[in-house]
Design an enzyme around this catalytic site. Structure first.
Site, PDB file in Angstrom:
ATOM      1  N   GLY A   1     -97.898  -9.747  33.726  1.00  0.00           N
ATOM      2  CA  GLY A   1     -98.866 -10.798  33.377  1.00  0.00           C
ATOM      3  C   GLY A   1     -98.233 -11.834  32.481  1.00  0.00           C
ATOM      4  O   GLY A   1     -97.008 -11.934  32.399  1.00  0.00           O
ATOM      5  N   ASN A   2     -99.028 -12.612  31.819  1.00  0.00           N
ATOM      6  CA  ASN A   2     -98.511 -13.588  30.842  1.00  0.00           C
ATOM      7  C   ASN A   2     -99.557 -13.808  29.753  1.00  0.00           C
ATOM      8  O   ASN A   2    -100.639 -13.238  29.799  1.00  0.00           O
ATOM      9  CB  ASN A   2     -98.100 -14.891  31.540  1.00  0.00           C
TER      10      ASN A   2
END
Ligand code: C5P
Length: 396
Positions: free
Chosen positions: A208-209
């Site tokens: 993810g981020n």
């Protein structure tokens, strides 16, 4: 429609003034802030106490407060207002307004008001039919004022004819329609992508981020306030839209986000690609948790995700506007403008990671907005809400 609107309610001395308590109540119920300004004779028909209790603000009637000498600024009031409503408007006040006879707080406020003015006449049928009234109302119309025509019916004099002040519900409806019509994105459908995407590795892990979705949701709220019908296709975030009308479609991966956007885009007028979409996803999602004991080193093979903005750019038809975001660490302008062209965007919003307080997981942002011809606007560091409003004003 009236939520947060600043409304000056000017009350003059007519029997219909008793209906202004209901009018005030209806405006307040719809979320408007109401400041009552009364002519001295209006107080013979309804008390200021009733109105200040309903609005939560002292009624203004005189130029000064007698015991303190405090000056009531009609100029400030005129600037504060989003609309001024004069109801009931007697023949006397209509005449004063038409001719600039500024001998009371109401008429001085009227002359200072920059906002649209709505006038709801109320008088006996013969006064209403008099050429003087007709001429004065004509003058008000020529100033751009909106006349809320009086209804016909039984009047306070028991005579039957035209001159009854329009009912409070209908006055509110006129205001709502006016604000509704003046919304710059009224009738436009807008798609916004927001937040990160999660790309599954196994049942408990993902790539993810740090995107929180704050910028995308701020744009959604600003667009909804401007009258657009907004759908947010959102990755996993904890933020929610503040505007009730915003529709949210929750997705997890880039692939899911892309499928939803491809489905929705054909019916949209505008789309803003604000999501931080993962560029790659694991080529294989493990059915069971990858165990630490299995090997000393582990490799996850990655496969490129679809570029949603570019996909929509390829589908874009005449009349649709597509906006992208860019987060660059070097050759910012050059990279942003290259993306604008390669993804067939109409506008690109560049946030620089070099500016403290801009970009991911902050409440502020500093952006430069480019179109095909170059820089459109650079903002200082602003709240994400203010950046969103700026972008929406450029799209309106
Ligand atoms: O190519 P880059 O990721 O820098 O482009 C950023 C813009 O493209 C953003 O508007 C982002 O939402 C969009 N984008 C996308 N799908 C991707 C990658 C980026 O829609 N897979």
């Amino acid at each position: 429609m009236l939520k947060g609107k600043h409304i000056i309610l000017g009350i003059t001395g007519g029997i219909a003034a008793y209906k202004t308590a209901i009018l005030t109540r209806l405006l307040i119920k719809r979320g408007a802030e109401v400041q009552v300004v009364m002519t001295p004779s209006a107080k013979e028909f309804i008390t200021p106490v009733t109105l200040s209790a309903l609005t939560g603000k002292p009624v203004v009637s005189e130029f000064f407060t007698a015991n303190t000498g405090e000056w009531h600024s009609h100029v400030d009031l005129g600037l504060w207002a989003d609309a001024m409503v004069i109801a009931p408007a007697t023949a006397c006040t209509i005449g004063k307004m038409a001719n600039g006879v500024a001998d009371n707080m109401l008429v001085t406020t009227y002359l200072s008001a920059k906002a649209p003015v709505f006038v709801a006449p109320a008088m006996d049928l013969d006064m209403m039919a008099h050429p003087s009234t007709t001429r004065n109302l004509e003058l008000l119309r020529s100033y751009g004022n909106h006349i809320i025509e009086p209804a016909a019916g039984e009047l306070a004099s028991h005579l039957v004819g035209r001159g009854r002040m329009e009912e409070p519900e209908n006055i509110v409806a006129v205001l709502e329609e006016f604000f509704d019509r003046s919304l710059p994105l009224k009738g436009k459908k807008m798609l916004i992508t927001a937040g990160p995407t999660y790309e599954r590795i196994d049942p408990v892990r993902f790539i993810g981020n740090f995107s929180t979705g704050k910028m995308g949701y701020a744009i959604a709220d600003a667009a909804a306030k401007a009258g657009a019908e907004v759908t947010v296709v959102s990755g996993p975030v904890s933020v929610k839209p503040a505007e009730e009308s915003v529709k949210v479609v929750k997705v997890e991966s880039a692939q899911e986000m892309c499928s939803e956007c491809v489905k929705l885009f054909p019916s949209m007028d505008l789309a803003v690609m604000c999501a931080a979409v993962a560029d790659y996803a694991p080529a294989k999602v493990h059915d069971t948790k990858i165990k630490r004991e299995q090997a000393e080193t582990a490799t996850i093979e990655l496969r490129r995700n679809p570029d949603i903005a570019a996909t929509l750019g390829g589908m874009k038809r005449e009349g649709q506007t597509l906006v992208g975001f860019a987060l660059e660490t070097d050759h910012e302008e050059e990279n942003a403008r290259r993306k604008l062209a390669s993804k067939n965007l109409d506008m690109i919003v560049l946030n620089s990671l070099a500016v403290p307080g801009a970009g991911f997981a902050t409440d502020t942002n500093q952006v430069s907005i480019y179109g095909p011809a170059g820089l459109i606007e650079s903002t200082p560091l602003l709240s994400k809400g203010a950046v969103a409003s700026k972008l929406i004003s450029l799209l309106s």
